[in-house]
Motif scaffolding. Structure first.
Motif, PDB file in Angstrom:
ATOM      1  N   ARG A   1       0.831  -1.205   0.000  1.00  0.00           N
ATOM      2  CA  ARG A   1       0.000   0.000   0.000  1.00  0.00           C
ATOM      3  C   ARG A   1       0.871   1.262   0.000  1.00  0.00           C
ATOM      4  O   ARG A   1       0.609   2.210  -0.726  1.00  0.00           O
ATOM      5  CB  ARG A   1      -0.925  -0.027   1.203  1.00  0.00           C
ATOM      6  N   GLY A   2       1.909   1.262   0.821  1.00  0.00           N
ATOM      7  CA  GLY A   2       2.831   2.403   0.848  1.00  0.00           C
ATOM      8  C   GLY A   2       3.585   2.566  -0.457  1.00  0.00           C
ATOM      9  O   GLY A   2       3.740   3.678  -0.969  1.00  0.00           O
TER      10      GLY A   2
ATOM     11  N   THR B   1       2.611   1.569  -3.436  1.00  0.00           N
ATOM     12  CA  THR B   1       1.708   2.030  -4.492  1.00  0.00           C
ATOM     13  C   THR B   1       1.345   3.498  -4.301  1.00  0.00           C
ATOM     14  O   THR B   1       1.111   4.200  -5.281  1.00  0.00           O
ATOM     15  CB  THR B   1       0.427   1.169  -4.564  1.00  0.00           C
ATOM     16  N   TRP B   2       1.319   3.966  -3.057  1.00  0.00           N
ATOM     17  CA  TRP B   2       1.064   5.393  -2.812  1.00  0.00           C
ATOM     18  C   TRP B   2       2.193   6.226  -3.404  1.00  0.00           C
ATOM     19  O   TRP B   2       1.951   7.233  -4.082  1.00  0.00           O
ATOM     20  CB  TRP B   2       0.915   5.653  -1.309  1.00  0.00           C
TER      21      TRP B   2
ATOM     22  N   LEU C   1       1.961   6.123  -7.117  1.00  0.00           N
ATOM     23  CA  LEU C   1       0.860   6.985  -7.553  1.00  0.00           C
ATOM     24  C   LEU C   1       1.341   8.428  -7.680  1.00  0.00           C
ATOM     25  O   LEU C   1       1.099   9.088  -8.699  1.00  0.00           O
ATOM     26  CB  LEU C   1      -0.309   6.892  -6.568  1.00  0.00           C
TER      27      LEU C   1
ATOM     28  N   GLU D   1      -4.710   4.620  -7.553  1.00  0.00           N
ATOM     29  CA  GLU D   1      -5.595   5.317  -6.613  1.00  0.00           C
ATOM     30  C   GLU D   1      -6.502   4.332  -5.883  1.00  0.00           C
ATOM     31  O   GLU D   1      -6.781   4.498  -4.695  1.00  0.00           O
ATOM     32  CB  GLU D   1      -6.440   6.362  -7.340  1.00  0.00           C
TER      33      GLU D   1
ATOM     34  N   THR E   1      -5.821   1.433  -4.899  1.00  0.00           N
ATOM     35  CA  THR E   1      -5.093   0.741  -3.826  1.00  0.00           C
ATOM     36  C   THR E   1      -5.113   1.533  -2.525  1.00  0.00           C
ATOM     37  O   THR E   1      -4.787   0.992  -1.469  1.00  0.00           O
ATOM     38  CB  THR E   1      -3.618   0.478  -4.207  1.00  0.00           C
ATOM     39  N   GLN E   2      -5.502   2.789  -2.599  1.00  0.00           N
ATOM     40  CA  GLN E   2      -5.475   3.655  -1.418  1.00  0.00           C
ATOM     41  C   GLN E   2      -6.838   3.796  -0.744  1.00  0.00           C
ATOM     42  O   GLN E   2      -6.998   4.583   0.184  1.00  0.00           O
ATOM     43  CB  GLN E   2      -4.918   5.035  -1.798  1.00  0.00           C
TER      44      GLN E   2
END
Length: 186
Positions: A100-101, A103-104, A107, A138, A140-141
């Motif tokens: 998650r981190g 992919t942020w 992004l 987005e 994923t967040q």
């Protein structure tokens, strides 16, 4: 992490790029498709690794085909290896939140690349693909409403958060492959 000797030239370059334009200004940023392709290949590999790590939470058996052995044996495998790697239960949330981190960060970088390479993407008619990649990242967040990351089985009652995340990551990776192909064909 950048060390002190690396930071100073980068900061100097950034300052020269953002300084008001003068006739003898030598700092330029060239938004070329070949530079973007090289970066996208790194992103594609990172997304693939992430997707694989998230998918390992299920622990289903996967056949590992040794392509060299397959070629030597004229299409016949002498030995079949089964990979049954499963993420330990206490590490499932670590893998999920690391992804998650990551992919942020991707992004934010993709949004920046969309702006920096806007002309290149528009000329290649690839802006839609870039927007799709950004949309998947987005997704994923989104808020995880469960108090803990759960990895249920199949279509069971309990959600499998890791596989949902892996789905978005895989689609972003597929979009990255498409974008690379579009830019390389130019």
């Amino acid at each position: 992490m950048l060390n002190h000797s690396t930071k100073k030239p980068l900061i100097h370059y950034r300052n020269r790029l953002t300084a008001p334009k003068t006739p003898n200004q030598k700092a330029m940023f060239y938004a070329r498709d070949d530079g973007l392709v090289v970066w996208l290949e790194v992103v594609q590999n990172r997304l693939g690794s992430m997707s694989q790590a998230l998918g390992s939470s299920v622990g289903e058996a996967h056949l590992n085909v040794d392509h060299d052995q397959l070629a030597e044996g004229n299409g016949v495998l002498r030995e079949i290896k089964v990979d049954n790697t499963k993420t330990p239960w206490l590490r499932i949330d670590n893998v999920f939140y690391e992804s998650r981190g990551s992919t942020w960060v991707l992004l934010l970088l993709m949004q920046s690349m969309r702006d920096d390479f806007k002309e290149v993407l528009e000329e290649a008619k690839a802006m839609v693909v870039m927007d799709q990649i950004i949309g998947e990242l987005e997704a994923t967040q989104e808020t995880a409403w469960s108090p803990m990351i759960l990895n249920g089985n199949g279509f069971g009652l309990i959600a499998n958060h890791s596989l949902i995340m892996a789905n978005y990551v895989s689609r972003a990776q597929a979009g990255t492959v498409d974008l690379i192909n579009i830019l390389e064909k130019r």
